[in-house]
Scaffold this motif. Sequence first.
Motif, PDB file in Angstrom:
ATOM      1  N   HIS A 159       0.819  -1.219   0.000  1.00 46.67           N
ATOM      2  CA  HIS A 159       0.000   0.000   0.000  1.00 46.67           C
ATOM      3  C   HIS A 159       0.855   1.272   0.000  1.00 46.67           C
ATOM      4  CE1 HIS A 159      -3.999  -1.659   0.042  1.00 46.67           C
ATOM      5  NE2 HIS A 159      -3.600  -2.573   0.909  1.00 46.67           N
ATOM      6  N   ALA A 160       2.006   1.241   0.665  1.00 50.26           N
ATOM      7  CA  ALA A 160       2.889   2.414   0.641  1.00 50.26           C
ATOM      8  C   ALA A 160       3.369   2.679  -0.785  1.00 50.26           C
ATOM      9  CB  ALA A 160       4.081   2.201   1.572  1.00 50.26           C
ATOM     10  N   ILE A 161       3.721   1.616  -1.506  1.00 50.03           N
ATOM     11  CA  ILE A 161       4.173   1.749  -2.893  1.00 50.03           C
ATOM     12  C   ILE A 161       3.027   2.226  -3.790  1.00 50.03           C
ATOM     13  CG2 ILE A 161       4.960   0.441  -4.916  1.00 50.03           C
ATOM     14  CD1 ILE A 161       6.559  -1.314  -2.854  1.00 50.03           C
ATOM     15  N   GLU A 162       1.832   1.661  -3.598  1.00 48.03           N
ATOM     16  CA  GLU A 162       0.669   2.090  -4.377  1.00 48.03           C
ATOM     17  C   GLU A 162       0.380   3.573  -4.150  1.00 48.03           C
ATOM     18  OE1 GLU A 162      -1.491   0.391  -6.607  1.00 48.03           O
ATOM     19  OE2 GLU A 162       0.233  -0.943  -6.631  1.00 48.03           O
ATOM     20  N   ASN A 163       0.553   4.017  -2.902  1.00 49.11           N
ATOM     21  CA  ASN A 163       0.342   5.441  -2.596  1.00 49.11           C
ATOM     22  C   ASN A 163       1.314   6.328  -3.374  1.00 49.11           C
ATOM     23  OD1 ASN A 163      -1.671   4.766  -0.803  1.00 49.11           O
ATOM     24  ND2 ASN A 163      -0.407   5.002   1.028  1.00 49.11           N
ATOM     25  N   ILE A 164       2.569   5.886  -3.441  1.00 46.10           N
ATOM     26  CA  ILE A 164       3.588   6.647  -4.177  1.00 46.10           C
ATOM     27  C   ILE A 164       3.217   6.747  -5.658  1.00 46.10           C
ATOM     28  CG2 ILE A 164       5.976   6.579  -5.025  1.00 46.10           C
ATOM     29  CD1 ILE A 164       5.953   7.461  -2.229  1.00 46.10           C
ATOM     30  N   ILE A 165       2.807   5.640  -6.228  1.00 52.08           N
ATOM     31  CA  ILE A 165       2.476   5.617  -7.661  1.00 52.08           C
ATOM     32  C   ILE A 165       1.291   6.534  -7.957  1.00 52.08           C
ATOM     33  CG2 ILE A 165       1.600   4.130  -9.516  1.00 52.08           C
ATOM     34  CD1 ILE A 165       3.389   1.907  -8.250  1.00 52.08           C
ATOM     35  N   LYS A 166       0.293   6.538  -7.070  1.00 44.33           N
ATOM     36  CA  LYS A 166      -0.858   7.434  -7.254  1.00 44.33           C
ATOM     37  C   LYS A 166      -0.430   8.896  -7.153  1.00 44.33           C
ATOM     38  CE  LYS A 166      -4.335   4.181  -5.553  1.00 44.33           C
ATOM     39  NZ  LYS A 166      -5.234   3.841  -4.418  1.00 44.33           N
ATOM     40  N   LYS A 167       0.430   9.188  -6.175  1.00 41.61           N
ATOM     41  CA  LYS A 167       0.898  10.566  -5.987  1.00 41.61           C
ATOM     42  C   LYS A 167       1.746  11.051  -7.160  1.00 41.61           C
ATOM     43  CE  LYS A 167       1.105  10.639  -0.906  1.00 41.61           C
ATOM     44  NZ  LYS A 167       2.000  10.828   0.266  1.00 41.61           N
ATOM     45  N   SER A 168       2.464  10.131  -7.796  1.00 38.60           N
ATOM     46  CA  SER A 168       3.408  10.523  -8.852  1.00 38.60           C
ATOM     47  C   SER A 168       2.824  10.460 -10.257  1.00 38.60           C
ATOM     48  CB  SER A 168       4.655   9.637  -8.794  1.00 38.60           C
ATOM     49  OG  SER A 168       4.323   8.281  -9.063  1.00 38.60           O
ATOM     50  N   GLU A 169       1.555  10.034 -10.383  1.00 40.30           N
ATOM     51  CA  GLU A 169       0.931   9.925 -11.709  1.00 40.30           C
ATOM     52  C   GLU A 169       0.976  11.252 -12.450  1.00 40.30           C
ATOM     53  OE1 GLU A 169      -2.981   8.367 -11.426  1.00 40.30           O
ATOM     54  OE2 GLU A 169      -2.326   6.286 -11.251  1.00 40.30           O
ATOM     55  N   GLY A 170       1.552  11.235 -13.663  1.00 34.77           N
ATOM     56  CA  GLY A 170       1.637  12.437 -14.476  1.00 34.77           C
ATOM     57  C   GLY A 170       2.722  13.403 -14.048  1.00 34.77           C
ATOM     58  N   LYS A 171       3.400  13.092 -12.936  1.00 37.73           N
ATOM     59  CA  LYS A 171       4.433  13.998 -12.418  1.00 37.73           C
ATOM     60  C   LYS A 171       5.841  13.425 -12.579  1.00 37.73           C
ATOM     61  CE  LYS A 171       1.373  15.642  -8.726  1.00 37.73           C
ATOM     62  NZ  LYS A 171       1.211  15.739  -7.246  1.00 37.73           N
ATOM     63  N   ALA A 172       5.939  12.104 -12.560  1.00 41.61           N
ATOM     64  CA  ALA A 172       7.272  11.496 -12.546  1.00 41.61           C
ATOM     65  C   ALA A 172       7.257  10.122 -13.191  1.00 41.61           C
ATOM     66  CB  ALA A 172       7.755  11.389 -11.111  1.00 41.61           C
ATOM     67  N   ASP A 173       8.408   9.744 -13.731  1.00 37.06           N
ATOM     68  CA  ASP A 173       8.612   8.402 -14.275  1.00 37.06           C
ATOM     69  C   ASP A 173       9.644   7.689 -13.414  1.00 37.06           C
ATOM     70  OD1 ASP A 173       6.896   8.736 -16.498  1.00 37.06           O
ATOM     71  OD2 ASP A 173       8.466   9.861 -17.533  1.00 37.06           O
ATOM     72  N   TYR A 174       9.384   6.437 -13.091  1.00 34.86           N
ATOM     73  CA  TYR A 174      10.344   5.672 -12.302  1.00 34.86           C
ATOM     74  C   TYR A 174      10.855   4.489 -13.123  1.00 34.86           C
ATOM     75  CZ  TYR A 174       6.259   2.696 -11.448  1.00 34.86           C
ATOM     76  OH  TYR A 174       5.155   1.891 -11.602  1.00 34.86           O
ATOM     77  N   GLU A 175      12.107   4.150 -12.886  1.00 38.39           N
ATOM     78  CA  GLU A 175      12.748   3.060 -13.636  1.00 38.39           C
ATOM     79  C   GLU A 175      12.577   1.704 -12.948  1.00 38.39           C
ATOM     80  OE1 GLU A 175      13.979   3.526 -16.623  1.00 38.39           O
ATOM     81  OE2 GLU A 175      13.476   5.655 -16.444  1.00 38.39           O
ATOM     82  N   GLY A 176      12.186   1.716 -11.689  1.00 37.15           N
ATOM     83  CA  GLY A 176      12.014   0.461 -10.969  1.00 37.15           C
ATOM     84  C   GLY A 176      11.500   0.694  -9.562  1.00 37.15           C
ATOM     85  N   ILE A 177      11.139  -0.393  -8.887  1.00 31.93           N
ATOM     86  CA  ILE A 177      10.667  -0.357  -7.500  1.00 31.93           C
ATOM     87  C   ILE A 177      11.472  -1.382  -6.715  1.00 31.93           C
ATOM     88  CG2 ILE A 177       8.694  -0.593  -5.951  1.00 31.93           C
ATOM     89  CD1 ILE A 177       6.877  -0.171  -8.403  1.00 31.93           C
ATOM     90  N   LEU A 178      12.103  -0.944  -5.633  1.00 37.41           N
ATOM     91  CA  LEU A 178      12.953  -1.834  -4.838  1.00 37.41           C
ATOM     92  C   LEU A 178      12.421  -1.948  -3.410  1.00 37.41           C
ATOM     93  CD1 LEU A 178      15.540  -3.549  -4.690  1.00 37.41           C
ATOM     94  CD2 LEU A 178      16.780  -1.460  -4.070  1.00 37.41           C
TER      95      LEU A 178
END
Length: 301
Positions: free
Chosen positions: A179-198
């Motif tokens: 859920h913490a990771i899902e929260n990050i992805i929702k917050k970053s939608e349209g704002k940032a691109d990530y290369e991976g999740i660790l």
Amino acid sequence: MGQSVIKLDKQKMKKLVNYYTPYRSSKKPPYSVMVATINGCKITAYESGKVMFQGDTHADEAAKWGEVSGKSKEQSKSKAKPNFLDQAHIGSDEAGTGDYFGPITVAAVYATERQQELLRELGVKDSKTLKDPTIRKIVKDVLQTDIIYSSLTLNNEKYNQLQRKGWTQGRMKAWMHHHAIENIIKKSEGKADYEGILVDQFCEPEIFFKHVKATRSTPRQDLSFMTKAESYSIPVAAASMIARYRFLSEMNKLSKLVGFDLQKGASKIVDQQIKRIVKSKGEPFLDQIAKVHFANTKKAR
């Protein structure tokens, strides 16, 4: 089934055997001195000084006693470093899992290459190498930056409810990381691109996905796992520091609730504090401030 193996001297072995005595089995294999099961983990201690931990929570239990020796399955899987460590990525880590008092906290952080450089300048590194006052100071600065982060806290009452329903600590952690990771992805939608999740690895990836599915959530398939990931990834290191910061804040609140500073960890000092709390407030009060299934509760009785 995942496993970890450690080697202990006679003094530490004696402490380990005493600690797990309430959970001992009458059956044991040749050349062993004890077999016990706790929190879904089977612990087998041998005359040679080696101790094997098997099950979903093997890494957590082994970490209480020393460095893992040899190569466990998850260690061999985690040996290869992801190729995105120096690029923009998301990292997650947790705190409070081995502490009798206080909650579990999980944090996830997204940071670009530029932001990672800034985090390094602010002093972000593996939280286990820093003292708590230093963590507090650095995290206050980190939270003023433009990184995207999410932090979750599983309070003790909810923790104990889930544990009684059959949830292992491993499942709780996987649920929170997810859920913490899902929260990050929702917050970053349209704002940032990530290369991976660790994710800082605490169990085998297959077990992690199984835990998430058991919570009726759909696990992400784009996760990478590494043991001691906070040593290699700045976002994971930042997440570990934020998680620790949140844990310390909650511990301060609980200390005010009981009227004295609660001890971190699960030592004999903790046992003495449990007795003091039970005497003044009654055993049911522990549900609000502690992980009551830990062996410390029985020892304190």
